[in-house]
Design a protein around this motif. Sequence first.
Motif, PDB file in Angstrom:
ATOM      1  N   GLU A  41       0.374   5.002  11.266  1.00 58.55           N
ATOM      2  CA  GLU A  41      -0.186   5.529  10.022  1.00 58.55           C
ATOM      3  C   GLU A  41      -1.616   4.989   9.924  1.00 58.55           C
ATOM      4  O   GLU A  41      -1.835   3.812   9.686  1.00 58.55           O
ATOM      5  N   ASP A  42      -2.592   5.883  10.145  1.00 57.62           N
ATOM      6  CA  ASP A  42      -3.986   5.428  10.195  1.00 57.62           C
ATOM      7  C   ASP A  42      -4.884   6.523   9.651  1.00 57.62           C
ATOM      8  O   ASP A  42      -4.823   7.663  10.110  1.00 57.62           O
TER       9      ASP A  42
ATOM     10  N   ASN B  33       1.728  18.324   8.756  1.00 60.28           N
ATOM     11  CA  ASN B  33       2.255  18.173   7.397  1.00 60.28           C
ATOM     12  C   ASN B  33       3.666  18.726   7.320  1.00 60.28           C
ATOM     13  O   ASN B  33       3.946  19.797   7.838  1.00 60.28           O
TER      14      ASN B  33
ATOM     15  N   GLY C  34      -4.766   8.176   7.039  1.00 59.70           N
ATOM     16  CA  GLY C  34      -4.041   9.305   6.476  1.00 59.70           C
ATOM     17  C   GLY C  34      -3.373  10.183   7.519  1.00 59.70           C
ATOM     18  O   GLY C  34      -2.754  11.189   7.195  1.00 59.70           O
ATOM     19  N   GLU C  35      -3.489   9.788   8.787  1.00 63.98           N
ATOM     20  CA  GLU C  35      -2.912  10.601   9.860  1.00 63.98           C
ATOM     21  C   GLU C  35      -1.649   9.919  10.364  1.00 63.98           C
ATOM     22  O   GLU C  35      -1.597   8.697  10.467  1.00 63.98           O
ATOM     23  N   LEU C  36      -0.632  10.718  10.666  1.00 60.36           N
ATOM     24  CA  LEU C  36       0.609  10.174  11.217  1.00 60.36           C
ATOM     25  C   LEU C  36       0.708  10.579  12.679  1.00 60.36           C
ATOM     26  O   LEU C  36       0.626  11.769  13.009  1.00 60.36           O
TER      27      LEU C  36
ATOM     28  N   LEU D 130       4.215   6.861   2.911  1.00 57.78           N
ATOM     29  CA  LEU D 130       5.335   7.794   2.968  1.00 57.78           C
ATOM     30  C   LEU D 130       6.632   7.035   3.211  1.00 57.78           C
ATOM     31  O   LEU D 130       7.683   7.375   2.695  1.00 57.78           O
TER      32      LEU D 130
ATOM     33  N   ILE E 125       0.876  -1.176   0.000  1.00 54.34           N
ATOM     34  CA  ILE E 125       0.000   0.000   0.000  1.00 54.34           C
ATOM     35  C   ILE E 125       0.909   1.221   0.000  1.00 54.34           C
ATOM     36  O   ILE E 125       1.824   1.308   0.821  1.00 54.34           O
ATOM     37  N   PRO E 126       0.706   2.129  -0.926  1.00 50.91           N
ATOM     38  CA  PRO E 126       1.576   3.300  -0.971  1.00 50.91           C
ATOM     39  C   PRO E 126       1.637   3.994   0.388  1.00 50.91           C
ATOM     40  O   PRO E 126       0.629   4.149   1.062  1.00 50.91           O
TER      41      PRO E 126
ATOM     42  N   MET F  93       2.595  13.454   1.754  1.00 52.14           N
ATOM     43  CA  MET F  93       2.037  12.239   1.159  1.00 52.14           C
ATOM     44  C   MET F  93       0.830  12.614   0.310  1.00 52.14           C
ATOM     45  O   MET F  93      -0.054  13.314   0.766  1.00 52.14           O
TER      46      MET F  93
ATOM     47  N   SER G 107      -5.042   5.319  -0.880  1.00 51.37           N
ATOM     48  CA  SER G 107      -4.127   4.189  -0.942  1.00 51.37           C
ATOM     49  C   SER G 107      -4.460   3.134   0.100  1.00 51.37           C
ATOM     50  O   SER G 107      -4.122   1.965  -0.065  1.00 51.37           O
ATOM     51  N   ASP G 108      -5.125   3.535   1.180  1.00 50.03           N
ATOM     52  CA  ASP G 108      -5.356   2.577   2.262  1.00 50.03           C
ATOM     53  C   ASP G 108      -6.803   2.090   2.336  1.00 50.03           C
ATOM     54  O   ASP G 108      -7.235   1.574   3.354  1.00 50.03           O
TER      55      ASP G 108
ATOM     56  N   ASN H 137      -2.410  11.369  -1.238  1.00 49.39           N
ATOM     57  CA  ASN H 137      -3.322  10.231  -1.224  1.00 49.39           C
ATOM     58  C   ASN H 137      -4.219  10.182  -2.444  1.00 49.39           C
ATOM     59  O   ASN H 137      -5.063   9.326  -2.553  1.00 49.39           O
TER      60      ASN H 137
ATOM     61  N   GLY I  61      -4.010  13.505   2.963  1.00 46.97           N
ATOM     62  CA  GLY I  61      -4.458  12.205   3.444  1.00 46.97           C
ATOM     63  C   GLY I  61      -5.383  12.272   4.633  1.00 46.97           C
ATOM     64  O   GLY I  61      -5.864  11.243   5.107  1.00 46.97           O
ATOM     65  N   ALA I  62      -5.624  13.479   5.145  1.00 48.61           N
ATOM     66  CA  ALA I  62      -6.519  13.586   6.295  1.00 48.61           C
ATOM     67  C   ALA I  62      -7.965  13.383   5.842  1.00 48.61           C
ATOM     68  O   ALA I  62      -8.291  13.488   4.670  1.00 48.61           O
TER      69      ALA I  62
END
Lengths: 203, 446
Positions: A100-101, A194, A103-105, A54, A51-52, B1, B23-24, B3, B114-115
């Motif tokens: 990584e969940d 970001n 889209g949040e880090l 970062l 899965i793509p 990133m 992507s996820d 998305n 990605g948010a």
Amino acid sequence: MTAISCPSCSAPVSVEDRFARLVVCGYCGQTCYVTDGRLDPTGKVGKLTEIPSLFRVGAKGSLNGESFTAMGRIRFSYQGGFWDEWLLFFKDGKVVWVEEDEGELIMHAKTRLTSALPEVSSIKVGSIIKVNDSNLFVTEKVTATLAGAEGQLNFTFVPGEPIVCIDGNAGGAIWSIEATDSEILISKGTVLENGAITIAGNE
Amino acid sequence: MNNFSVRTLKCPHCSAPLRVARSDSTTYSCGSCGSVIDLSTEAGKVIGSVPKKYSKPFSMLKLGARGRVAREEIEIVGRLAYEADIWEWDDEDGEFCNEGKWRFDEWLCVTQSGAILFLAEDSEGMMISRNFTPVAPELPKRPAAWTGVDGTQRRIREYGDSKLVYFEGEFSWAPTIGDRSQYVETDPYPVISIECNLDDTGQPEEIEFFSSEPIERLDLYRMLGLKEAEAVEAQTVRDNRSWVVWGGVFIGLAVFLVLSGLFLGRVSGTRLFEQTVSLSSISQDGYSMGPIQLDSKGSIYELRLSMSMPVNSSAYGVVELTDEQMEPINAVEHDFWHETGVDEGERWTESDLSQSLYFKLQEPGIYNALVSVEEVGGASSVNQQGTATVIVYKGIILERYFYFAAGIAILLAISTIRYKKFNPVFGLLGLLTIAWIIYQASDDDD
């Protein structure tokens, strides 16, 4: 860096950090404990679906200006989906997990438990529990299993073993409790803005 | 990133193209056939389906729409439709009232970074919602008041139990029809809401905090480049403004007509003739007054008979308006009385001493007023002390017509506001009717 043969497929497996406790063979997915310079096979984990992201295992980058190497990744799976956690090793020996969940880090730093926790099974979502000096508001509790891993990890686990994962908030910080029958890990997390992380080659 | 790494798949069931932007994402619900596809495997296996009953969204938003919203590039990647049993705070009753079943949608959007953010929508409007981590999280302990997560005193305005009834698009989790959650919404803006997802046994599984602000559909369509939707919504907004404006116009017109009726009813008319006669001068054949020159055909006249009578007396009085051949063309007849007394130590006096008739003149000419009065009874004799006065006014405006017209204006206002729509045909007919009635107010044939 030490190169050792995979006990399952004989492919070379490099152990790059002295703190590495478990490595996953990149060829056959065999997980091995690192014990006295030897690899003890424990079981296989599924190879992670690409899965793509970062990150990638072996990638070098910087987090808030500090250089790191992404050494490994684990994927937790639960009824509602999955999430990945990346293990970053810094030059000064510091270790950081980045979740990584959605889209949040979230950067997690392992925290030493200085007071007793309530029985994990008794912790309810919506309740407030005392963790060290903080009142933790429990926002989520799921039972997950390790769906896969790659690279090197600084802890050991048994693939398929249920892990109770509890998330909560206290003072604007995100806390995470991961409990198995044999261990409870507590970490305090911060949402990364970001641009906080840059990866060499991704700019 | 980034998305927005779009890949296109084909639905394994109906072959419709599926655009996967995240992507996820692990689950995709095909908007064409309702098949739920497991994206975590290469093959993309169909693992279920969703019923189409609630597939129609409230608005013309659609999956794949992209644009700059709330200072971020977003793409709509999914929609979750809920049916909720809701309770709303009623200020008048001072308690929560069950509002029954309520439908709402949550459009799942992913930002360039990605948010995740949500566009929550129901029949009343749209809110843009973001998940946040509160500094001092807590759950409300009392039904109405809540010291919220941001340190301000907040008020719970709504709470409810919701159930997932439809979903389409891509998700990084596995939604299931029937997924249940409980929520609480609080004032003031920005709305802070708490959503608690329940597990299969009804126990809380996850609690999330959201901060939401309203956003206009028209603005959103514009931001997302949905031209057709923008045109339709712009028309709807114009229609909405139209009914608000016209509703106000009709209410204003009704008030104006009532005030005009009150005012004109009192000041209109020119006195043409007035004569007073002592009742003792009136013979059995009556007393003739005049001549009275009436020359305006079509104008409304008032013929008024006023009596001056001693207390505790009553009489039957008649005034006939007669033409040159002494033929009566109109008449006022009435029982007049004047009484006084003492009730529980208080003196009271009541009387009915004046009566009018409104008429429209048929033929201009010279007229006379023939007055006759017959004593009915009472302690006092009217004949010795009483007088009768005949007054004729010209150019009277009848106030009751203004009240009829105001009633029609109110009906137009109610129908416009009730149906939130201005109907030009009914509006025009109503206004013409009002104009005709007002014209009749000064051109009456009573």
